[in-house]
Design a protein around this motif. Structure first.
Motif, PDB file in Angstrom:
ATOM      1  N   ASP A 289      24.797  19.175  23.105  1.00  0.00           N
ATOM      2  CA  ASP A 289      24.931  18.060  22.165  1.00  0.00           C
ATOM      3  C   ASP A 289      26.097  17.150  22.551  1.00  0.00           C
ATOM      4  OD1 ASP A 289      22.781  19.063  20.773  1.00  0.00           O
ATOM      5  OD2 ASP A 289      23.985  19.876  19.121  1.00  0.00           O
ATOM      6  N   LEU A 290      27.221  17.752  22.945  1.00  0.00           N
ATOM      7  CA  LEU A 290      28.373  16.953  23.370  1.00  0.00           C
ATOM      8  C   LEU A 290      28.052  16.149  24.627  1.00  0.00           C
ATOM      9  CD1 LEU A 290      31.244  19.531  22.740  1.00  0.00           C
ATOM     10  CD2 LEU A 290      30.821  17.401  21.474  1.00  0.00           C
ATOM     11  N   MET A 291      27.293  16.736  25.543  1.00  0.00           N
ATOM     12  CA  MET A 291      26.895  16.019  26.752  1.00  0.00           C
ATOM     13  C   MET A 291      26.021  14.821  26.400  1.00  0.00           C
ATOM     14  SD  MET A 291      26.164  19.277  29.268  1.00  0.00           S
ATOM     15  CE  MET A 291      25.755  18.323  30.731  1.00  0.00           C
ATOM     16  N   ARG A 292      25.078  15.016  25.478  1.00  0.00           N
ATOM     17  CA  ARG A 292      24.202  13.912  25.066  1.00  0.00           C
ATOM     18  C   ARG A 292      25.006  12.796  24.395  1.00  0.00           C
ATOM     19  NH1 ARG A 292      20.925  18.534  23.414  1.00  0.00           N
ATOM     20  NH2 ARG A 292      19.252  18.753  24.927  1.00  0.00           N
ATOM     21  N   LEU A 293      25.947  13.171  23.544  1.00  0.00           N
ATOM     22  CA  LEU A 293      26.790  12.170  22.889  1.00  0.00           C
ATOM     23  C   LEU A 293      27.614  11.390  23.910  1.00  0.00           C
ATOM     24  CD1 LEU A 293      28.048  14.113  19.744  1.00  0.00           C
ATOM     25  CD2 LEU A 293      26.579  12.085  19.779  1.00  0.00           C
ATOM     26  N   TYR A 294      28.148  12.087  24.889  1.00  0.00           N
ATOM     27  CA  TYR A 294      28.948  11.426  25.926  1.00  0.00           C
ATOM     28  C   TYR A 294      28.095  10.430  26.708  1.00  0.00           C
ATOM     29  CZ  TYR A 294      31.865  10.682  30.004  1.00  0.00           C
ATOM     30  OH  TYR A 294      32.606  10.107  31.011  1.00  0.00           O
TER      31      TYR A 294
END
Length: 74
Positions: A37-42
């Motif tokens: 999820d953090l990768m997608r947000l980034y």
């Protein structure tokens, strides 16, 4: 095109990993999912076109589940 899962190895400090896994556990989420999820947000924050998974994530953020709302308010 089918999405294939791959593994990714990263090095982090032991304390950072311990704190991160504890925070994910407190949210009742696997830490691998939190990282994805953090990768997608980034990626989205960099202006990269969204994928289907990123759109799903944005919908989850817009309408968090009851469990997420409870963990945020705790």
């Amino acid at each position: 095109m089918a999405n294939k899962e791959v593994q990714m190895s990263i090095k982090v400090e032991a304390d950072l990993k311990a704190q991160f896994t504890a925070a994910a556990a407190d949210s009742h989420r696997p830490y691998g999912q939190v990282i994805r999820d953090l990768m997608r947000l980034y990626i989205a924050s960099r202006g990269t076109p969204l994928t289907v998974d990123s759109v799903r994530l944005r919908e989850d953020i817009a309408q968090p589940s009851q469990q997420t709302r409870e963990s945020i308010s705790a």
